[in-house]
Write a protein that holds these residues in place. Structure first.
Motif, PDB file in Angstrom:
ATOM      1  N   LYS A   1     -13.231   4.079   9.699  1.00  0.00           N
ATOM      2  CA  LYS A   1     -13.325   2.643   9.432  1.00  0.00           C
ATOM      3  C   LYS A   1     -12.269   2.195   8.420  1.00  0.00           C
ATOM      4  CE  LYS A   1     -18.326   2.474  10.270  1.00  0.00           C
ATOM      5  NZ  LYS A   1     -19.661   2.191   9.661  1.00  0.00           N
ATOM      6  N   ASN A   2     -11.271   3.039   8.224  1.00  0.00           N
ATOM      7  CA  ASN A   2     -10.189   2.781   7.276  1.00  0.00           C
ATOM      8  C   ASN A   2     -10.699   2.679   5.836  1.00  0.00           C
ATOM      9  OD1 ASN A   2      -7.518   2.606   6.587  1.00  0.00           O
ATOM     10  ND2 ASN A   2      -7.224   0.511   7.322  1.00  0.00           N
ATOM     11  N   GLU A   3     -11.736   3.460   5.529  1.00  0.00           N
ATOM     12  CA  GLU A   3     -12.202   3.612   4.152  1.00  0.00           C
ATOM     13  C   GLU A   3     -11.494   4.816   3.548  1.00  0.00           C
ATOM     14  OE1 GLU A   3     -16.697   2.046   5.302  1.00  0.00           O
ATOM     15  OE2 GLU A   3     -16.410   4.045   4.424  1.00  0.00           O
ATOM     16  N   SER A   4     -10.921   4.635   2.388  1.00  0.00           N
ATOM     17  CA  SER A   4     -10.104   5.686   1.782  1.00  0.00           C
ATOM     18  C   SER A   4     -10.937   6.716   1.029  1.00  0.00           C
ATOM     19  CB  SER A   4      -9.100   5.070   0.807  1.00  0.00           C
ATOM     20  OG  SER A   4      -8.292   6.076   0.229  1.00  0.00           O
ATOM     21  N   TYR A   5     -10.537   7.959   1.177  1.00  0.00           N
ATOM     22  CA  TYR A   5     -11.051   9.006   0.301  1.00  0.00           C
ATOM     23  C   TYR A   5     -10.327   8.909  -1.042  1.00  0.00           C
ATOM     24  CZ  TYR A   5     -13.135  11.175   4.443  1.00  0.00           C
ATOM     25  OH  TYR A   5     -13.871  11.414   5.571  1.00  0.00           O
ATOM     26  N   SER A   6     -10.894   9.569  -2.040  1.00  0.00           N
ATOM     27  CA  SER A   6     -10.277   9.584  -3.368  1.00  0.00           C
ATOM     28  C   SER A   6      -9.799  10.989  -3.712  1.00  0.00           C
ATOM     29  CB  SER A   6     -11.283   9.109  -4.423  1.00  0.00           C
ATOM     30  OG  SER A   6     -10.688   9.092  -5.688  1.00  0.00           O
ATOM     31  N   TYR A   7      -8.688  11.044  -4.448  1.00  0.00           N
ATOM     32  CA  TYR A   7      -8.087  12.320  -4.822  1.00  0.00           C
ATOM     33  C   TYR A   7      -7.655  12.308  -6.280  1.00  0.00           C
ATOM     34  CZ  TYR A   7      -7.840  12.886   0.228  1.00  0.00           C
ATOM     35  OH  TYR A   7      -8.163  12.963   1.561  1.00  0.00           O
ATOM     36  N   ALA A   8      -7.753  13.452  -6.921  1.00  0.00           N
ATOM     37  CA  ALA A   8      -7.222  13.640  -8.269  1.00  0.00           C
ATOM     38  C   ALA A   8      -6.075  14.647  -8.176  1.00  0.00           C
ATOM     39  CB  ALA A   8      -8.299  14.156  -9.216  1.00  0.00           C
ATOM     40  N   TYR A   9      -5.074  14.477  -9.033  1.00  0.00           N
ATOM     41  CA  TYR A   9      -3.920  15.367  -8.990  1.00  0.00           C
ATOM     42  C   TYR A   9      -4.151  16.546  -9.933  1.00  0.00           C
ATOM     43  CZ  TYR A   9       0.909  16.799  -8.304  1.00  0.00           C
ATOM     44  OH  TYR A   9       2.034  17.488  -7.950  1.00  0.00           O
ATOM     45  N   LEU A  10      -4.364  17.739  -9.366  1.00  0.00           N
ATOM     46  CA  LEU A  10      -4.616  18.958 -10.136  1.00  0.00           C
ATOM     47  C   LEU A  10      -3.657  20.034  -9.638  1.00  0.00           C
ATOM     48  CD1 LEU A  10      -8.520  18.844  -9.893  1.00  0.00           C
ATOM     49  CD2 LEU A  10      -7.117  18.128 -11.845  1.00  0.00           C
ATOM     50  N   GLY A  11      -2.353  19.798  -9.897  1.00  0.00           N
ATOM     51  CA  GLY A  11      -1.325  20.668  -9.347  1.00  0.00           C
ATOM     52  C   GLY A  11      -1.070  20.376  -7.887  1.00  0.00           C
ATOM     53  N   GLY A  12      -1.731  19.395  -7.365  1.00  0.00           N
ATOM     54  CA  GLY A  12      -1.703  18.938  -5.980  1.00  0.00           C
ATOM     55  C   GLY A  12      -2.891  18.015  -5.822  1.00  0.00           C
TER      56      GLY A  12
ATOM     57  N   ALA B   1       0.850  -1.185   0.000  1.00  0.00           N
ATOM     58  CA  ALA B   1       0.000   0.000   0.000  1.00  0.00           C
ATOM     59  C   ALA B   1       0.886   1.236   0.000  1.00  0.00           C
ATOM     60  CB  ALA B   1      -0.909   0.008   1.224  1.00  0.00           C
ATOM     61  N   ILE B   2       0.519   2.224  -0.814  1.00  0.00           N
ATOM     62  CA  ILE B   2       1.267   3.484  -0.859  1.00  0.00           C
ATOM     63  C   ILE B   2       0.288   4.651  -0.802  1.00  0.00           C
ATOM     64  CG2 ILE B   2       3.243   2.554  -2.122  1.00  0.00           C
ATOM     65  CD1 ILE B   2       2.091   3.797  -4.674  1.00  0.00           C
ATOM     66  N   GLY B   3       0.782   5.789  -0.373  1.00  0.00           N
ATOM     67  CA  GLY B   3      -0.035   6.997  -0.366  1.00  0.00           C
ATOM     68  C   GLY B   3      -0.881   7.121   0.887  1.00  0.00           C
ATOM     69  N   TYR B   4      -1.958   7.883   0.768  1.00  0.00           N
ATOM     70  CA  TYR B   4      -2.762   8.272   1.919  1.00  0.00           C
ATOM     71  C   TYR B   4      -4.233   7.920   1.709  1.00  0.00           C
ATOM     72  CZ  TYR B   4       1.403  11.147   2.622  1.00  0.00           C
ATOM     73  OH  TYR B   4       2.697  11.579   2.766  1.00  0.00           O
ATOM     74  N   SER B   5      -4.891   7.523   2.775  1.00  0.00           N
ATOM     75  CA  SER B   5      -6.334   7.324   2.712  1.00  0.00           C
ATOM     76  C   SER B   5      -7.079   8.593   3.105  1.00  0.00           C
ATOM     77  CB  SER B   5      -6.751   6.178   3.636  1.00  0.00           C
ATOM     78  OG  SER B   5      -6.505   6.516   4.989  1.00  0.00           O
ATOM     79  N   ASN B   6      -6.364   9.528   3.714  1.00  0.00           N
ATOM     80  CA  ASN B   6      -6.963  10.793   4.127  1.00  0.00           C
ATOM     81  C   ASN B   6      -5.868  11.854   4.122  1.00  0.00           C
ATOM     82  OD1 ASN B   6      -8.269  12.951   5.338  1.00  0.00           O
ATOM     83  ND2 ASN B   6      -9.186  11.735   6.971  1.00  0.00           N
ATOM     84  N   MET B   7      -6.096  12.937   3.402  1.00  0.00           N
ATOM     85  CA  MET B   7      -5.103  14.012   3.325  1.00  0.00           C
ATOM     86  C   MET B   7      -5.655  15.335   3.848  1.00  0.00           C
ATOM     87  SD  MET B   7      -3.505  13.196  -0.441  1.00  0.00           S
ATOM     88  CE  MET B   7      -2.068  14.249  -0.191  1.00  0.00           C
ATOM     89  N   ALA B   8      -6.640  15.250   4.719  1.00  0.00           N
ATOM     90  CA  ALA B   8      -7.331  16.449   5.181  1.00  0.00           C
ATOM     91  C   ALA B   8      -6.720  16.993   6.471  1.00  0.00           C
ATOM     92  CB  ALA B   8      -8.813  16.158   5.400  1.00  0.00           C
ATOM     93  N   GLY B   9      -6.155  18.186   6.391  1.00  0.00           N
ATOM     94  CA  GLY B   9      -5.731  18.934   7.570  1.00  0.00           C
ATOM     95  C   GLY B   9      -4.843  18.173   8.527  1.00  0.00           C
ATOM     96  N   ASN B  10      -5.290  18.055   9.761  1.00  0.00           N
ATOM     97  CA  ASN B  10      -4.482  17.453  10.812  1.00  0.00           C
ATOM     98  C   ASN B  10      -4.709  15.953  10.977  1.00  0.00           C
ATOM     99  OD1 ASN B  10      -3.362  19.974  11.557  1.00  0.00           O
ATOM    100  ND2 ASN B  10      -5.170  20.440  12.792  1.00  0.00           N
ATOM    101  N   VAL B  11      -5.507  15.347  10.084  1.00  0.00           N
ATOM    102  CA  VAL B  11      -5.797  13.921  10.227  1.00  0.00           C
ATOM    103  C   VAL B  11      -5.229  13.123   9.057  1.00  0.00           C
ATOM    104  CG1 VAL B  11      -7.829  14.166  11.679  1.00  0.00           C
ATOM    105  CG2 VAL B  11      -8.082  14.299   9.204  1.00  0.00           C
TER     106      VAL B  11
END
Length: 313
Positions: A224-235, A62-72
């Motif tokens: 519950k360890n469910e991942s959010y989804s992200y698209a790369y748009l300059g970040g 597994a690589i990357g993040y399941s949550n990239m929001a703020g302090n969590v």
């Protein structure tokens, strides 16, 4: 296994590949780790992978993040769960064939029994839905779909959306991929069993195949360890969430790569449907099986299904 050039949050779901014995015996973990280290370091992908052989996972990562929001901010791990999109269709087809094996429905059953107000309901069969030969328009292709797909819909509302569209062709005249077909199959499972799709999934598939992290999704819950989804748009930017009442039996399941390995092994080892039903699922007509596709894999043939929803792939 492709990492998209658009840097969409990519989930590598290897569910149906036939791995040669030579590869399985000499799998080079260090080289695979190096590949995923680079993808992670260069911000090319986030997600999980699992490869299994004969019921045993021989590589997972597994690589990357399941949550990239703020302090969590939270790293993905091997138990991180993802929306699997249209891989759900293999689960739905499996449950339909279980009902066929039990004599509760037939491939030749016409859908007017369940949905009398749909166009061509007296001619469209369960089999037509399974191999995308119904002619029913794919409602997720509607021009305004992305204006309402994040809002909950009842079954009656979805059926009304389906009914308002003209058919694309007459039943069995040709084949064309349509999420509509498998949304209806999900409803048929509920009507034939008098149980919710989620209960059928839990009892008919997850329990039998010993899937620990596979269930019908709702609003993504990172606790519950469910991942959010992200698209790369300059970040990395968060993707919108389709309300899971809409894709239903066409795309509402959450799972992990490891669970998907166990699912397809159970299916192909005869633990979920009869040999006759599995053969029907694998029979390809105009590029479509009944709930699965056929993929070339070097000198071998693989069976499975791709999936994509809200940036997950």
């Amino acid at each position: 296994m492709i990492v998209t050039k658009y840097k969409i949050f990519t989930l590598l779901l290897i569910t149906g590949l036939l791995v040669s014995s030579t590869f399985a015996q000499s799998i080079k973990k260090a080289k695979l780790d190096s590949l995923f280290d680079i993808l992670s370091a260069k911000d090319k992908a986030m997600g999980s992978i699992a490869i299994s052989r004969n019921g045993k996972v021989i590589y997972s990562r597994a690589i990357g993040y399941s949550n990239m929001a703020g302090n969590v901010i939270k790293f993905s791990d091997l138990h991180t769960k993802y929306r699997i999109g249209s891989i759900t269709k293999m689960f739905t087809a499996t449950m339909i064939f279980q009902l066929i094996d039990e004599g509760k429905i037939k491939l030749t059953t016409t859908i007017d029994k369940y949905f009398p107000l749909l166009p061509n309901a007296k001619q469209i069969t369960v089999g037509n839905l399974l191999n995308h030969r119904s002619g029913l328009h794919n409602f997720t292709d509607d021009p305004d779909y992305l204006t309402w797909n994040t809002k909950a819909k009842t079954q009656a509302q979805i059926l009304a959306l389906i009914a308002k569209n003209k058919v694309d062709f007459e039943p069995d005249a040709e084949a064309q991929y349509s999420n509509t077909n498998f949304v209806l199959l999900g409803y048929i499972i509920e009507k034939a069993t008098q149980l919710p799709y989620s209960k059928n999934l839990a009892n008919r598939v997850a329990l039998k195949a010993k899937l620990k992290d596979t269930y019908v999704g709702g609003r993504i819950d990172n606790s519950k360890n469910e991942s959010y989804s992200y698209a790369y748009l300059g970040g990395w930017q968060p993707e919108a969430e389709t309300d899971m009442s809409i894709p239903g039996g066409a795309g509402n399941i959450i799972s992990t790569p490891t669970d998907l390995c166990h699912f397809i092994e159970a299916l192909f080892n005869g633990h979920l449907v009869s040999e006759r039903s599995l053969l029907q699922m694998k029979t390809i007509k105009d590029d479509y099986g009944m709930g699965m596709f056929r993929f070339p894999f070097e000198e071998k043939i693989a069976f499975g299904h791709s999936g994509g929803i809200d940036g997950f792939g």
